[in-house]
Design an enzyme around this catalytic site. Structure first.
Site, mmCIF file in Angstrom:
data_model
loop_
_atom_site.group_PDB
_atom_site.id
_atom_site.type_symbol
_atom_site.label_atom_id
_atom_site.label_comp_id
_atom_site.label_asym_id
_atom_site.label_seq_id
_atom_site.Cartn_x
_atom_site.Cartn_y
_atom_site.Cartn_z
ATOM 1 N N THR A 265 11.143 1.172 2.893
ATOM 2 C CA THR A 265 10.306 1.814 1.887
ATOM 3 C C THR A 265 9.656 3.097 2.382
ATOM 4 O OG1 THR A 265 8.472 1.360 0.365
ATOM 5 C CG2 THR A 265 8.198 0.569 2.591
ATOM 6 N N ASN B 94 6.746 3.521 0.626
ATOM 7 C CA ASN B 94 5.592 3.032 -0.117
ATOM 8 C C ASN B 94 5.687 3.492 -1.566
ATOM 9 O OD1 ASN B 94 3.386 1.474 -0.598
ATOM 10 N ND2 ASN B 94 1.897 3.046 -0.058
ATOM 11 N N ASP C 150 -1.215 0.833 2.723
ATOM 12 C CA ASP C 150 -1.090 -0.632 2.811
ATOM 13 C C ASP C 150 -2.130 -1.233 3.762
ATOM 14 O OD1 ASP C 150 0.825 -0.995 0.918
ATOM 15 O OD2 ASP C 150 2.503 -1.171 2.293
ATOM 16 N N SER D 54 4.307 -6.488 2.137
ATOM 17 C CA SER D 54 4.783 -7.616 1.325
ATOM 18 C C SER D 54 6.305 -7.723 1.363
ATOM 19 C CB SER D 54 4.358 -7.442 -0.131
ATOM 20 O OG SER D 54 2.964 -7.428 -0.226
ATOM 21 N N THR E 244 10.255 0.632 -3.300
ATOM 22 C CA THR E 244 10.869 0.120 -2.072
ATOM 23 C C THR E 244 12.304 -0.196 -2.470
ATOM 24 O OG1 THR E 244 8.731 -0.729 -1.415
ATOM 25 C CG2 THR E 244 10.626 -1.861 -0.489
ATOM 26 N N GLY F 239 6.299 -3.881 -4.297
ATOM 27 C CA GLY F 239 4.919 -3.982 -3.798
ATOM 28 C C GLY F 239 4.482 -5.433 -3.736
HETATM 29 N N1 GLY Z 1 4.582 -0.604 0.821
HETATM 30 C C1 GLY Z 1 4.797 -1.851 0.227
HETATM 31 C C2 GLY Z 1 4.886 -2.957 1.212
HETATM 32 O O1 GLY Z 1 5.260 -2.726 2.357
HETATM 33 O O2 GLY Z 1 4.558 -4.066 0.880
#
Ligand code: GLY
Length: 573
Positions: free
Chosen positions: A403, A405, A427, A457, A385, A478
């Site tokens: 992001t 991911n 996610d 997150s 991200t 993450g």
């Molecule tokens: N893909 C990581 C997040 O959005 O937390």
């Protein structure tokens, strides 16, 4: 089954998640953390993970744009120069502080699940979670939100002095003329080789005869330049409707996914009320769900506020921080999801009284995670991200995290568009009690469903003092994002560190499950030994977060570029 029983019943499944979590596996000799780059400026500052994009942001400030204009330009630029995480094929969150109106805005441009998504879409024939589907297949692709989010930000909160086309033009130039591969792009492409090589459309751009582009090679992205040009000329509809949308939907379906043209046409970025907390006299402005970041950041700060961390020996202060993390992440697992689909006890989770009740359970020794139940408040590769922070001369501030991911998302470039697509739908929780790639466990609140946004997150945050920006921060990483942002804030407020020191300081991370403390390099061994003696299971890891931050000081704006990853730059003027 009550909540505790449900959590206990999944204990075995949780053990299995350690395998996925081992993506951030212990290392024996991790590299030391490079000191953050810090600069002082008076008129504006951009701190981003890639230097060309940061400079484009400053150029927009210099041309009379405000922080939102600069952020939008940086967002498009990173899609070209930092393709592992910068994107127009993914999604994210933008937090804005408008100085004149003293107003805070949260723009949610998280990807949505396609309309054909189902609760069981990531299960195998035996009804068990199938990571190959949720992480490595086109089924994992969510409807991208970035173009809608950036365009909304520019239209409603830009200065009006620069058009969307003017903000995108430097990105078009970089994509069409190309630029020399360096820094983290050179470091990350070899690791992404296998994901990118699966599709000719991706390999043609990022590989050269099968080998990843190397330091000094030129990355040219003609199709991406055309897509950006279309957005510049005709606005976000050029992306969500017409030939570009058709190509994206075709590419996804051809690869086995379910994103349709209608899904793209109906995507909307939305504004949501920010979540607010206060910590030792500072106001915390943070991202609401579908980010879990803001809620749990405030929950943890509330727990910590009852203890004068600065007066404690360092080891004891870290123990208290770890215990706060465990409790907040347990709540994350149980309660959080898409606010448009589930109701969440947000007011309870961020209340001081609830935090008091949790703090009462923190003792001298580590509480085993198995003994922590959610309260009653009525990874793959790390740096996937990217976060950037912006402030302008008027005190408008933007904190943006977005992001794909995984690094380079699912690895699929939609043929003819240059758009690298995400695998964000991992996610979601594939099944109650299952963990995503970061080992984050979830229950029913975060199951997939048509149009739903997966829990995130990502935690873009603005800390205000007397109503004015004091700290603009956030991070990739993450599951480690929320704890990273927490530690930057605590380092600055409690331990009075300069922002570059606060950013560079090694970080710990505990996410309730698995029951272990990830420790970055540079913690003194005797300090880690002391934590272990309290019952914490310490696992050394590589650094995985990158908290590009700005602090407002009496001398001016101090930007701190986190050098855990090569290439981050604080640029001011
Ligand atoms: N893909 C990581 C997040 O959005 O937390």
């Amino acid at each position: 089954m009550n909540r505790f029983a449900r959590i206990s019943a999944f204990a075995l499944a949780l053990l299995l998640t350690v395998a996925a979590y081992a993506q951030v596996a212990p290392v024996t000799r991790a590299p030391a953390i490079a000191p953050a780059q810090a600069i002082l400026a008076h008129n504006g500052m951009v701190v981003a993970q890639e230097s060309r994009a940061a400079r484009i942001g400053v150029e927009m400030l210099d041309r009379g744009g405000n922080a939102v204009d600069a952020a939008v330009a940086v967002g498009f630029a990173l899609a070209v120069t930092y393709p592992r995480a910068g994107n127009i094929g993914g999604g994210g969150f933008m937090l804005i502080h408008l100085a004149k109106e003293n107003r805070d805005i949260a723009i949610d441009y998280r990807e949505t699940a396609p309309s054909a998504a189902t609760e069981t879409m990531f299960l195998d024939a035996k009804g068990e979670p199938d990571p190959a589907k949720s992480r490595n297949s086109a089924l994992s692709i969510g409807v991208p939100g970035t173009v809608a989010g950036l365009a909304l930000a520019q239209r409603k909160y830009g200065s009006g002095k620069l058009t969307l086309a003017e903000l995108i033009q430097p990105s078009i130039d970089l994509a069409s003329k190309g630029f020399a591969v360096k820094d983290d792009l050179a470091d990350s492409l070899p690791r992404a080789h296998d994901r990118l090589a699966r599709w000719r459309s991706s390999a043609e751009i990022f590989l050269n005869g099968g080998r990843p582009l190397r330091e000094g090679d030129r990355l040219i992205q003609f199709d991406l330049a055309d897509t950006l040009r279309a957005i510049a000329q005709n606005g976000p509809n050029a992306f969500y409707q017409g030939p570009i949308a058709a190509r994206i939907a075709d590419a996804v379906v051809k690869a086995g996914g379910i994103v349709s043209k209608d899904d793209l046409a109906s995507y909307r970025a939305v504004e949501r009320p920010v979540v607010r907390g206060n910590y030792r006299g500072y106001d915390i402005v943070a991202m609401p769900p579908p980010s879990s970041g803001g809620v749990h950041l405030i929950e943890m700060l509330n727990m910590l506020e009852g203890t004068d961390l600065a007066k404690l020996p360092r080891e004891q202060a870290l123990h208290v921080e770890i215990e706060a993390m465990k409790r907040a992440y347990a709540d994350r697992a149980m309660f959080m999801g898409d606010p448009d689909a589930v109701s969440m006890p947000v007011a309870g989770l961020i209340s001081k009284k609830y935090a008091e009740s949790l703090r009462a359970g923190i003792g001298e020794r580590a509480t085993p995670s198995a003994d922590i139940r959610a309260g009653k408040p009525d990874e793959y590769e790390g740096r996937n991200t990217t976060h950037f922070s912006v402030i302008d001369r008027d005190g408008n501030a933007v904190s943006n995290t977005y992001t794909l991911n995984f690094s380079y998302g699912v690895g699929l470039v939609a043929e003819g568009t240059g758009v690298l697509l995400n695998n964000e739908l991992d996610d979601f929780t594939a099944k109650p009690g299952a963990a995503n790639a970061y080992g984050l466990v979830g229950f029913t609140a975060n199951l997939p469903g048509p149009g739903k946004r997966p829990l995130s997150s990502m935690s873009p945050t603005i800390v205000l003092k007397d109503g004015k920006p004091f700290l603009v921060t956030g991070s990739p990483g993450g599951s480690r994002i929320i704890s990273a942002v927490l530690q930057v804030i605590v380092n600055v407020i409690d331990f009075r560190m300069a922002v570059d020191k606060a950013v560079s300081a090694p970080r710990l991370h505990h996410q309730w499950q698995p029951d272990q403390v990830l420790a970055e390099p540079d913690f003194p061994p005797d300090l880690l030994d002391a934590l272990a003696r309290r019952g914490h299971s310490i696992v050394p890891t590589e650094p995985h977060t990158s908290a590009n931050s700005i602090m407002v000081t009496k001398d001016g704006y101090v930007g701190a570029a986190d050098r855990r990853t090569r290439g981050a730059l604080a640029a001011g003027y």
